[in-house]
Enzyme design. Sequence first.
Site, short mmCIF file in Angstrom:
data_model
loop_
_atom_site.label_atom_id
_atom_site.label_comp_id
_atom_site.label_asym_id
_atom_site.label_seq_id
_atom_site.Cartn_x
_atom_site.Cartn_y
_atom_site.Cartn_z
N ARG A 56 15.60 48.90 -18.77
CA ARG A 56 16.17 48.77 -17.43
C ARG A 56 17.52 49.49 -17.33
NH1 ARG A 56 16.79 42.81 -14.82
NH2 ARG A 56 18.94 42.87 -15.47
N LYS A 93 12.26 36.87 -14.10
CA LYS A 93 12.09 35.78 -13.12
C LYS A 93 12.45 36.21 -11.70
CE LYS A 93 16.49 33.42 -13.98
NZ LYS A 93 17.06 34.60 -14.69
N ARG A 100 25.52 38.06 -22.11
CA ARG A 100 24.78 37.28 -21.13
C ARG A 100 23.70 36.41 -21.79
NH1 ARG A 100 24.08 38.77 -15.84
NH2 ARG A 100 21.99 39.57 -16.05
N ARG A 120 23.50 48.87 -13.11
CA ARG A 120 24.24 47.65 -12.81
C ARG A 120 25.44 47.58 -13.72
NH1 ARG A 120 20.43 42.35 -12.52
NH2 ARG A 120 22.29 41.48 -13.47
N ARG A 168 22.69 26.96 -13.40
CA ARG A 168 22.88 27.62 -14.69
C ARG A 168 23.67 26.73 -15.66
NH1 ARG A 168 22.24 33.37 -12.86
NH2 ARG A 168 22.66 34.76 -14.58
P1 AMP Z 1 21.99 37.25 -12.24
O1 AMP Z 1 21.61 38.42 -11.41
O2 AMP Z 1 21.29 36.00 -11.84
O3 AMP Z 1 21.85 37.52 -13.70
O4 AMP Z 1 23.54 36.97 -11.96
C1 AMP Z 1 24.53 37.95 -12.18
C2 AMP Z 1 25.88 37.30 -12.45
O5 AMP Z 1 26.28 36.50 -11.33
C3 AMP Z 1 25.93 36.34 -13.63
O6 AMP Z 1 26.11 37.00 -14.86
C4 AMP Z 1 27.11 35.46 -13.27
O7 AMP Z 1 28.34 36.13 -13.49
C5 AMP Z 1 26.95 35.32 -11.76
N1 AMP Z 1 26.10 34.16 -11.41
C6 AMP Z 1 24.89 34.18 -10.77
N2 AMP Z 1 24.42 32.94 -10.61
C7 AMP Z 1 25.33 32.10 -11.15
C8 AMP Z 1 25.42 30.69 -11.31
N3 AMP Z 1 24.44 29.87 -10.88
N4 AMP Z 1 26.52 30.19 -11.93
C9 AMP Z 1 27.52 30.97 -12.36
N5 AMP Z 1 27.50 32.31 -12.27
C10 AMP Z 1 26.42 32.89 -11.66
#
Ligand code: AMP
Length: 185
Positions: free
Chosen positions: A127, A13, A144, A133, A88
């Site tokens: 990936r 996404k 996750r 990362r 989320r």
């Molecule tokens: P992402 O790149 O969107 O997968 O985000 C990486 C990490 O950032 C996640 O695993 C969470 O630890 C934190 N994170 C990002 N967006 C949120 C959100 N809306 N609520 C809580 N944690 C977030």
Amino acid sequence: MKLVFLGPPGVGKGTQAKLYSEQQKIAHISTGEMLRAAVQAGSSLGKRVQSTIDSGQLVSDELIIEVIQERVRQQDCSGGYILDGFPRTIKQAEALKRLLETSGAALDAVVLFDLPEKVILERLAKRRSTEARADDSEQVQLDRQRVYREQTAPLVDYYRKTGLLKTVDASGSIEQVAEKLDAAL
Ligand code: AMP
């Protein structure tokens, strides 16, 4: 245009949000990227969230809602935006609703990117071998996915009830998914 892109980690996404926001000339707001940038910069926000991000858990609703409130007020968001990775949790979705209502605005659509977890885990393994990362070890990736199932997946029903939900089959190439997204919107 105000959109939410929803889907499990690794579904693609973020890539679609980047392409679609460029095409539509609207802002791309990735909360994950914002938090990783804060960690990189060594800011106080970064220091507060680093261990949570690395473990694959969610940072607190209060903190991320504050981050979003500030971000959507910025000038580049006036023409619309894609929220990628927010909300989320149901609590975040409710905060977003209130935030939009105070400015007389509303979401135009919520796009769910749909793909079986098995396919996602295969993509993530690929990936892992090309991108470094810290939150991308196999165990963290499984965590996750579980966090998504438990805390974020309830948003699918939440938004379905509002009539805003559009589902895009996220299998196939980046171009193929982009075409399906175009058709859905
Ligand atoms: P992402 O790149 O969107 O997968 O985000 C990486 C990490 O950032 C996640 O695993 C969470 O630890 C934190 N994170 C990002 N967006 C949120 C959100 N809306 N609520 C809580 N944690 C977030």
